[in-house]
Design an enzyme around this catalytic site. Structure first.
Site, PDB file in Angstrom:
ATOM      1  N   SER A 266      37.099 -80.393 -47.058  1.00 57.55           N
ATOM      2  CA  SER A 266      37.060 -81.552 -47.298  1.00 57.55           C
ATOM      3  C   SER A 266      36.883 -82.437 -46.008  1.00 57.55           C
ATOM      4  O   SER A 266      36.143 -81.791 -45.035  1.00 57.55           O
ATOM      5  CB  SER A 266      38.671 -83.145 -46.931  1.00 57.55           C
ATOM      6  OG  SER A 266      38.556 -84.075 -46.326  1.00 57.55           O
TER       7      SER A 266
ATOM      8  N   TYR B 129      46.783 -82.176 -41.426  1.00 56.03           N
ATOM      9  CA  TYR B 129      46.314 -82.388 -43.218  1.00 56.03           C
ATOM     10  C   TYR B 129      44.575 -81.467 -42.480  1.00 56.03           C
ATOM     11  O   TYR B 129      43.739 -80.710 -42.662  1.00 56.03           O
ATOM     12  CB  TYR B 129      45.427 -83.890 -43.946  1.00 56.03           C
ATOM     13  CG  TYR B 129      44.261 -83.393 -44.764  1.00 56.03           C
ATOM     14  CD1 TYR B 129      45.257 -83.447 -45.558  1.00 56.03           C
ATOM     15  CD2 TYR B 129      43.385 -84.372 -44.982  1.00 56.03           C
ATOM     16  CE1 TYR B 129      44.209 -83.719 -47.214  1.00 56.03           C
ATOM     17  CE2 TYR B 129      42.298 -84.774 -45.637  1.00 56.03           C
ATOM     18  CZ  TYR B 129      42.797 -83.975 -47.004  1.00 56.03           C
ATOM     19  OH  TYR B 129      42.016 -83.621 -47.975  1.00 56.03           O
TER      20      TYR B 129
END
Length: 319
Positions: A164, A176
């Site tokens: 990401s 995350y």
């Protein structure tokens, strides 16, 4: 001088475009193992590669995910159940794949499975909250890769890791971004380890896209659950209206920021799997290219100021 530099830039991109056009031959003999195919990028990639003629092995967490893919795709596609958190599930899937691919080996594994909750400020969370996500987003990527790496080395194939832009910069709290930084590190070390074996290791770094990862309803529900179970002392630090402000911000900003065209990411994944000369990194999404990745190279103080400038601050924030 300006025209000369512009000409060089145009020449570079034209050269890169022509260089990246060729695709690998004999797609029907190449097996591609994809994780997280119940929905989103993984589901679309499985369907797309199946149409291109690859032999797709699509792993799903649910029976419905498997059933829907089998109905939508050709007989070349195989589905299997996979829970990346459980070593026995990962090993069982690897054994089935080994039997299926035989001596030719596995052309590619695409580590796509991932989750986005729990996500919240760090002081809202416990170590178990971190472990639950890291077991999927990081440990799951490593476990799946290592389970089939001998088969990929046999085929001189590829490992495609979905990270990401939040593996480059960490604008939010919680596990995350930690997990995605870890995927980036694993990707880089594995790439260098595998170069002598002719194995290519590629990384996908998407920006914001409309998937379950950016679903404001799912994220809002998770944040509310975290709020309700954390100590009153921490809630007092943030103030009684903090949760409502965050909910409004997510609903407004995530909808505007998230790109609905998931094929931008899937096309990068497909290129990583099928191109003769794939890129080392792909950053689909204009927000990734023009904001997040450039921001990751900025001085820390400037980055902190810019990200906090629009942030919702706690009630007891120090001025």
């Amino acid at each position: 001088m300006f025209l000369y530099l512009l000409g060089l830039v145009v020449f570079y991109y034209l050269y890169r475009w022509f260089r990246e056009i060729p695709r690998v031959p004999d797609k029907g003999d190449k097996y591609v193992y994809i994780t997280g195919c119940d929905s989103g990028f993984g589901n679309l990639l499985a369907r797309h590669l199946d149409k291109l003629g690859f032999c797709v092995i699509a792993s799903c967490f649910t029976e419905k995910g498997e059933e829907d893919l089998r109905k939508a795709c050709s007989d070349r596609l195989t589905t299997l159940h996979l829970d990346v958190k459980k070593n026995e599930s990962v090993d069982k899937a690897a054994a089935l794949i080994k039997d299926k691919v035989g001596a030719r080996g596995l052309w590619a594994v695409v580590n796509n499975a991932g989750v986005a909750i729990p996500s919240a400020p760090c002081d809202w969370l416990t170590i178990d909250d971190y472990k639950s996500m890291l077991d999927v987003n990081l440990n799951g990527v490593i476990a799946v890769t290592l389970s089939v790496l001998p088969l990929i080395k046999k085929a001189r194939g590829r490992v495609v890791n979905v990270a990401s832009v939040f593996g480059r910069i960490s604008p939010v709290g919680g596990p995350y971004t930690v997990s995605k930084y870890g995927v980036e590190a694993f990707n880089d070390s594995l790439r260098r380890n595998m170069i002598p074996f002719g194995v290519k290791v590629l990384c996908i770094e998407p920006g914001f896209f409309k998937t379950t990862v950016t679903d404001s309803v799912v994220l809002g529900k998770s944040i509310k659950q975290l709020w309700e179970k954390m100590p009153q002392e921490v809630r007092d630090d943030y103030g009684p209206d903090y949760l409502d402000k965050v909910d409004v911000m997510m609903r407004e900003k995530l909808a505007k920021m998230s790109d609905a065209d998931l094929m931008k990411v899937v096309s990068c994944m497909e290129h990583a799997v099928s191109a003769v000369r794939p890129r080392t990194r792909y950053s689909p999404g204009w927000d990734a290219k023009l904001f997040w990745i450039p921001m990751s190279y900025m001085p820390t103080g400037f980055t902190d100021w810019l990200l906090l400038k629009e942030a919702i601050l706690p009630a007891k924030a120090v001025n």
